[in-house]
Design an enzyme around this catalytic site. Structure first.
Site, PDB file in Angstrom:
ATOM      1  N   LYS A  33      14.350 -19.159 -28.843  1.00 47.90           N
ATOM      2  CA  LYS A  33      13.322 -19.902 -29.609  1.00 47.90           C
ATOM      3  C   LYS A  33      12.740 -19.210 -30.738  1.00 47.90           C
ATOM      4  O   LYS A  33      12.567 -18.086 -30.784  1.00 47.90           O
ATOM      5  CB  LYS A  33      11.940 -20.089 -28.451  1.00 47.90           C
ATOM      6  N   ASP A  60      10.369 -23.866 -32.702  1.00 51.20           N
ATOM      7  CA  ASP A  60       9.209 -24.119 -32.047  1.00 51.20           C
ATOM      8  C   ASP A  60       7.962 -24.199 -32.928  1.00 51.20           C
ATOM      9  O   ASP A  60       7.335 -23.005 -33.382  1.00 51.20           O
ATOM     10  CB  ASP A  60       8.873 -23.232 -30.919  1.00 51.20           C
ATOM     11  N   LYS A  62       5.693 -27.038 -33.415  1.00 53.06           N
ATOM     12  CA  LYS A  62       4.496 -27.953 -33.099  1.00 53.06           C
ATOM     13  C   LYS A  62       4.001 -28.660 -33.932  1.00 53.06           C
ATOM     14  O   LYS A  62       2.953 -28.633 -34.466  1.00 53.06           O
ATOM     15  CB  LYS A  62       3.507 -26.877 -32.190  1.00 53.06           C
ATOM     16  N   ASP A  65       0.308 -33.660 -37.840  1.00 52.21           N
ATOM     17  CA  ASP A  65      -0.269 -34.332 -38.896  1.00 52.21           C
ATOM     18  C   ASP A  65      -0.085 -35.701 -38.933  1.00 52.21           C
ATOM     19  O   ASP A  65       0.438 -36.368 -37.819  1.00 52.21           O
ATOM     20  CB  ASP A  65       0.832 -33.556 -40.053  1.00 52.21           C
ATOM     21  N   THR A 120      -0.174 -23.904 -22.568  1.00 51.42           N
ATOM     22  CA  THR A 120      -0.321 -23.107 -21.461  1.00 51.42           C
ATOM     23  C   THR A 120      -1.507 -22.046 -21.178  1.00 51.42           C
ATOM     24  O   THR A 120      -1.651 -21.528 -20.173  1.00 51.42           O
ATOM     25  CB  THR A 120       1.078 -22.317 -20.763  1.00 51.42           C
ATOM     26  N   ARG A 212       7.574 -12.373 -23.474  1.00 48.88           N
ATOM     27  CA  ARG A 212       7.200 -10.869 -23.114  1.00 48.88           C
ATOM     28  C   ARG A 212       8.077 -10.281 -21.774  1.00 48.88           C
ATOM     29  O   ARG A 212       8.382  -9.252 -21.795  1.00 48.88           O
ATOM     30  CB  ARG A 212       5.575 -10.666 -23.084  1.00 48.88           C
TER      31      ARG A 212
END
Length: 235
Positions: A33, A60, A62, A65, A120, A212
């Site tokens: 990603k 990614d 997102k 608009d 999330t 992570r």
């Protein structure tokens, strides 16, 4: 529908990213990603370089608009050889339809297009108190997923805890792409709705996005292999 583990390359520079990907030389090429930080730092060239190394790419960004702006942005992204990209479902069905139109090339091909339901990191409490959304989280996720399905999208980004809910609302062929993945006993960091790779598989995730727990691990290649084993029964 094949399942896979996506590594979130949330790095700030090309050099840091390539040093990380070098750890997987000779190994199974991870699906990666590319998020806002890396894309805004390095631009489209980073997508091309990672693709040339043989990695599948989830871009990614997102997008959220007015429909015309999102249509044009997706038209620009359609020129990149990516496998998946996303918009915010909160942008409305009209915006998602425009995104799909822009992403589709003249020959009819396109990357998978998915919509973010709720991040999330968002709890139901913050959704109510800050976003003024009074419906329960599960109802919001189901409605946003249904809107994405109505717009012709391929799936949604949601918490792994909601993957089964999405499948029930939209069908088994509708993708559930789920960040918020942590190994048993590890830190939640800034995530609010999380689970383990094996539990995500059981609930119904098609793709898990892991950042992570892999990128900050002492041995990222071993952590990635653990994700594959837990999520895909792959070894």
């Amino acid at each position: 529908m094949p399942k896979d583990v996506i590594i979130a390359c949330d790095f700030s520079s090309r050099n840091e990213t390539m040093d990380f990907l070098d750890l997987f030389a000779g190994e199974r090429k991870p699906f990666v990603k590319i998020g806002m930080e890396l894309f805004y730092s390095e631009g489209p060239s980073i997508v091309r370089e990672i693709r040339a190394r043989g990695h599948r790419i989830f871009l990614d960004l997102k997008l959220h608009d007015i429909p015309n702006t999102v249509r044009k942005a997706c038209r620009a992204l359609s020129g990149l050889d990516i496998d998946m990209c996303n918009v915010h479902a909160a942008g409305t069905v009209e915006m998602m339809c425009a995104a799909l139109e822009g992403l589709t090339r003249p020959d009819g091909t396109r990357a998978l297009l998915i919509a973010v339901t709720q991040l999330t990191s968002t709890s139901e409490e913050s959704m109510r108190s800050q976003l003024m959304i009074d419906a329960p989280m599960e109802e919001v996720i189901a409605r946003y997923a249904s809107n994405a399905r109505a717009a012709g999208l391929d799936g949604v980004v949601c918490s792994p805890l909601e993957a089964g809910l999405v499948k029930k609302a939209c069908g088994q062929d509708f993708l559930a792409v789920t960040p918020g993945i942590r190994f048993e006993g590890s830190s939640k960091d800034d995530q609010a709705r999380i689970t383990t790779p094996s539990r995500a598989r059981e609930i119904g995730s098609d793709y898990i996005v892991v950042g992570r727990p892999v990128t900050a691990a002492p041995d990222p290649a071993a952590a990635y292999a653990r994700c594959l084993e837990d999520f895909l029964n792959f070894d």
